[in-house]
Design a protein around this motif. Structure first.
Motif, PDB file in Angstrom:
ATOM      1  N   PHE A  36      61.515 -10.856 132.266  1.00  0.00           N
ATOM      2  CA  PHE A  36      62.142 -10.573 130.986  1.00  0.00           C
ATOM      3  C   PHE A  36      61.076 -10.104 130.016  1.00  0.00           C
ATOM      4  CE2 PHE A  36      64.624 -13.685 133.250  1.00  0.00           C
ATOM      5  CZ  PHE A  36      65.898 -13.146 133.188  1.00  0.00           C
ATOM      6  N   THR A  79      72.301  -1.712 132.744  1.00  0.00           N
ATOM      7  CA  THR A  79      72.658  -3.037 133.220  1.00  0.00           C
ATOM      8  C   THR A  79      71.451  -3.957 133.076  1.00  0.00           C
ATOM      9  OG1 THR A  79      72.011  -2.506 135.491  1.00  0.00           O
ATOM     10  CG2 THR A  79      74.286  -2.053 134.877  1.00  0.00           C
ATOM     11  N   ALA A  80      71.646  -5.235 133.367  1.00  0.00           N
ATOM     12  CA  ALA A  80      70.563  -6.206 133.252  1.00  0.00           C
ATOM     13  C   ALA A  80      69.403  -5.793 134.153  1.00  0.00           C
ATOM     14  CB  ALA A  80      71.063  -7.600 133.633  1.00  0.00           C
ATOM     15  N   GLY A  81      68.210  -5.745 133.568  1.00  0.00           N
ATOM     16  CA  GLY A  81      67.026  -5.418 134.349  1.00  0.00           C
ATOM     17  C   GLY A  81      66.639  -3.958 134.339  1.00  0.00           C
ATOM     18  N   THR A  85      65.259  -3.687 126.763  1.00  0.00           N
ATOM     19  CA  THR A  85      64.408  -4.340 125.769  1.00  0.00           C
ATOM     20  C   THR A  85      63.014  -3.719 125.757  1.00  0.00           C
ATOM     21  OG1 THR A  85      65.617  -6.387 126.206  1.00  0.00           O
ATOM     22  CG2 THR A  85      63.605  -6.573 124.940  1.00  0.00           C
ATOM     23  N   ASP A 124      69.451  -6.751 121.556  1.00  0.00           N
ATOM     24  CA  ASP A 124      70.443  -6.982 122.614  1.00  0.00           C
ATOM     25  C   ASP A 124      71.763  -7.304 121.943  1.00  0.00           C
ATOM     26  OD1 ASP A 124      72.015  -7.737 124.739  1.00  0.00           O
ATOM     27  OD2 ASP A 124      70.437  -8.843 125.762  1.00  0.00           O
ATOM     28  N   SER A 126      74.473  -8.346 123.063  1.00  0.00           N
ATOM     29  CA  SER A 126      75.140  -9.567 123.529  1.00  0.00           C
ATOM     30  C   SER A 126      74.662 -10.816 122.799  1.00  0.00           C
ATOM     31  CB  SER A 126      74.934  -9.735 125.037  1.00  0.00           C
ATOM     32  OG  SER A 126      73.565  -9.918 125.339  1.00  0.00           O
ATOM     33  N   ASN A 158      74.487  -3.532 127.283  1.00  0.00           N
ATOM     34  CA  ASN A 158      75.106  -3.265 128.574  1.00  0.00           C
ATOM     35  C   ASN A 158      76.322  -2.366 128.374  1.00  0.00           C
ATOM     36  OD1 ASN A 158      73.226  -4.915 129.701  1.00  0.00           O
ATOM     37  ND2 ASN A 158      74.620  -6.600 130.161  1.00  0.00           N
ATOM     38  N   ARG A 278      63.998  -4.242 137.452  1.00  0.00           N
ATOM     39  CA  ARG A 278      63.689  -5.658 137.635  1.00  0.00           C
ATOM     40  C   ARG A 278      63.778  -6.056 139.105  1.00  0.00           C
ATOM     41  NH1 ARG A 278      67.195  -9.719 134.113  1.00  0.00           N
ATOM     42  NH2 ARG A 278      66.099  -8.568 132.498  1.00  0.00           N
TER      43      ARG A 278
END
Length: 631
Positions: A36, A79-81, A85, A124, A126, A158, A278
């Motif tokens: 992260f 998407t995540a990763g 950020t 972010d 979210s 996302n 990630r």
């Protein structure tokens, strides 16, 4: 003279221990803090090593968009990763923001620029509550539609999150939010772009290129230079960490390992898997550091001496680590990248030739030279003395011994050797097809077709013929050998019947004069697709996207597999494609008849049906049969 014993817990004399410990935290450990972005800076300060730097062409495009002073805002999606950020933090410092201010615990950051503009960063979406989200999205809308030129917003979100927030906000405001559809169209790569909203979708970067960047950034990292002074690789010792890194670099195989791994990742992408950066970092870290006998399945420098003394080096094979074999199944399957790679079945799938070589090659004089070249030449992860001993016990043991521990030990080693062969078999070894050792035996042809279409070249005729043969067999349920005509068959109605002998229509397997089949690239998915046109006019064609799974299904059926024995889902997809063709053919017939059905009946009529028949050589043809229909 005995070799000096190095304490497995003493890492003070190991020059790369801090770097390896930092790299280890990127692997699939229970606590993946370094994965992260907000933890990276602090981890680097503690380890006192150089960071892993990944090139990002999209970041340069984003910086250019901000630097030109054009009014409007930016959306960084993925998407995540995917690195949302990271991109936001990089823009923050690019615009003059202090890194320590970014690290403060606040989801929204504001920055006054030297040119008088104000930048609002949403780290972010979210993390925002409803009121914060409404304020941020209000600023975004004003900068896009309201003529706000002094304030712009940089939002990281996302895909589903921002679309849901916009839908919810619009619902509460009793309107359709004007940003929702344009953003959704941008994600689908359709529709027109908004002039004052630049959308950068990080998930649309290709996986093979992402993998290549991560491999280079990790395996060529300057911290590895410290290993030159490490005592764990001196005096003939083999350090599993350095050995795996060397093989990743392709020093001994001219990059074959990286190319084969890239093929797997590319097939996974075209099958619908999204593997973010990630996951790529976790995969590469695991390939280098994975070992079944290490804590949490990942080596640190302090483990290497113990592994060497225990003669456990081969348990750190990167060929097994690719698939997470050093991890528990639960931990491996928690990662999308290991789940995607497991679908290839490498280690379980095999060919008679490969297993014959691995089981009997050391004793069979006909296979001896090949065994020496492909197996015994690798004395670290291949035909080691331990492997040969297990092979001998398996072959020479009595039946009871073979069914017990002896067989179990050798069969585990056999799985590992199959994985190694997939990555090491030279392309010129036609007797040992490396794709044959996977569940996607025609994946090589699929990649060839995709590359040819992307380069606007003709596809291989043998592959085209195989696709047509598979299509005909699925459409009819009959063992038809035809590869020049496509039979769109039915059982007399629009049913999902698997055996259909009535030929509703037939069309050439090659597009000519606007009629027939062609294979083209789908610009949205970048996959090949079949485009079957039943008439010259526009709108008379039906398209079918060829995922790797569907391509494999058609090729397997063409080679003799029963459609139902491979994939029920693929069969249902193909039958749905056939139903669309039948409906299209019916519409074309109705349009061509015009108003003829309104004419008075003259009494008895005739009806011509075409039945598919097969000659002895497997060639199919449609035989018309005229029947009299009483009014």
């Amino acid at each position: 003279m005995t070799e000096p014993q190095i304490n497995s817990t003493d890492s003070t004399s190991l020059p790369s221990s801090a770097w390896v410990r930092f790299l280890r935290s990127y692997g699939p450990t229970p606590n993946n803090a370094n994965l992260f972005d907000e933890y990276v800076s602090n981890a680097l300060k503690r380890a006192k090593v150089q960071p892993i730097t990944l090139p990002s062409p999209m970041l340069e495009d984003i910086k250019k968009r901000l630097a030109d002073g054009k009014p409007g805002s930016l959306l960084i999606a993925g998407t995540a990763g995917d690195g949302k950020t990271y991109h936001c933090r990089s823009l923050w410092t690019f615009l003059g923001g202090e890194p320590r201010d970014w690290s403060e615990n606040s989801a929204i950051k504001e920055l006054e620029l030297v040119d008088g503009r104000r930048a609002v960063f949403v780290k972010d979406l979210s993390e925002l509550d409803d009121s914060q989200s409404d304020r941020a999205l209000g600023l975004l809308e004003n900068s896009v539609f309201g003529g706000e030129d002094k304030t712009f917003v940089v939002v990281a979100a996302n895909h589903g999150q921002i679309l849901e927030r916009l839908r919810d906000l619009g619902s509460r405001q009793r309107r359709v939010h004007p940003l929702r559809k344009p953003i959704q169209d941008a994600f689908l790569r359709s529709g027109e772009a908004l002039d004052r909203l630049a959308i950068f979708d990080l998930s649309q970067t290709t996986h093979r290129h992402s993998l290549e960047k991560v491999l280079s950034a990790v395996a060529r990292h300057p911290e590895w230079e410290n290993c030159a002074q490490c005592p764990l690789q001196a005096e003939g010792r083999t350090c599993s960490i350095l050995e795996n890194r060397s093989r990743l670099l392709g020093i001994s195989d001219s990059g074959r390992f990286a190319r084969r791994l890239g093929d797997l990742v590319e097939i996974s992408r075209l099958n619908g898997w999204h593997l973010p950066v990630r996951d790529m970092l976790a995969l590469v870290s695991n390939m280098i550091l994975g070992h079944k006998d290490a804590k949490e399945g990942l080596m640190a420098c302090a483990d290497v001496a113990r592994i060497q003394d225990g003669q456990l080096t081969e348990q750190g094979s990167l060929y097994d680590n690719v698939f997470g074999s050093n991890l528990s199944r639960r931990r491996a399957m928690d990662r999308p990248v290991f789940k995607a790679l497991s679908l290839f079945g490498i280690g379980d799938e095999t060919t008679n030739g490969a297993d014959g070589l691995l089981v009997y090659g050391n004793d069979d004089v006909r296979l001896g030279a090949t065994f020496a070249k492909l197996v015994a030449n690798d004395q670290i992860y291949g035909g080691t003395s331990a492997f040969v001993a297990a092979q001998r016990r398996y072959l020479e043991g009595d039946e009871i011994a073979r069914l017990d521990s002896g067989a179990s030990e050798f069969l585990k080693r056999l799985e590992s050797q199959r994985r190694r062969l997939y990555f090491t078999l030279p392309e010129e070894e036609v007797d040992y097809n490396f794709w044959g050792m996977t569940a996607f035996r025609f994946a090589g042809d699929y990649l060839d077709v995709t590359a040819a279409l992307r380069d606007k070249k003709a596809i291989n005729e043998a592959i085209r013929a195989r696709l047509v043969r598979g299509l005909n067999r699925v459409m009819s349920g009959l063992l038809i050998e035809n590869n020049e005509m496509i039979f769109v068959a039915s059982s007399g109605g629009f049913t999902q019947s698997k055996v259909s002998v009535l030929c509703d229509t037939e069309v050439s397997a090659r597009r000519s004069g606007g009629v027939g089949m062609t294979v083209k690239i789908d610009p949205l998915t970048e996959r090949p697709m079949l485009d079957v046109s039943l008439a010259r006019e526009a709108g008379n064609s039906v398209r079918f996207s060829l995922t790797p799974v569907r391509f494999e299904f058609l090729c397997r059926v063409a080679e003799g597999a029963l459609p139902g024995s491979f994939s029920n889902e693929c069969l249902e997809d193909m039958l749905a494609f056939k139903a669309k063709l039948l409906r299209k053919a019916e519409l074309i017939r109705v349009q061509s008849l015009g108003d003829e059905d309104d004419e008075p009946s003259t009494g008895d009529d005739t009806l011509t049906l075409k039945f598919i028949e097969i000659e002895q050589d497997g060639h199919g043809f449609s035989r018309p049969v005229t029947v009299k229909v009483s009014s």
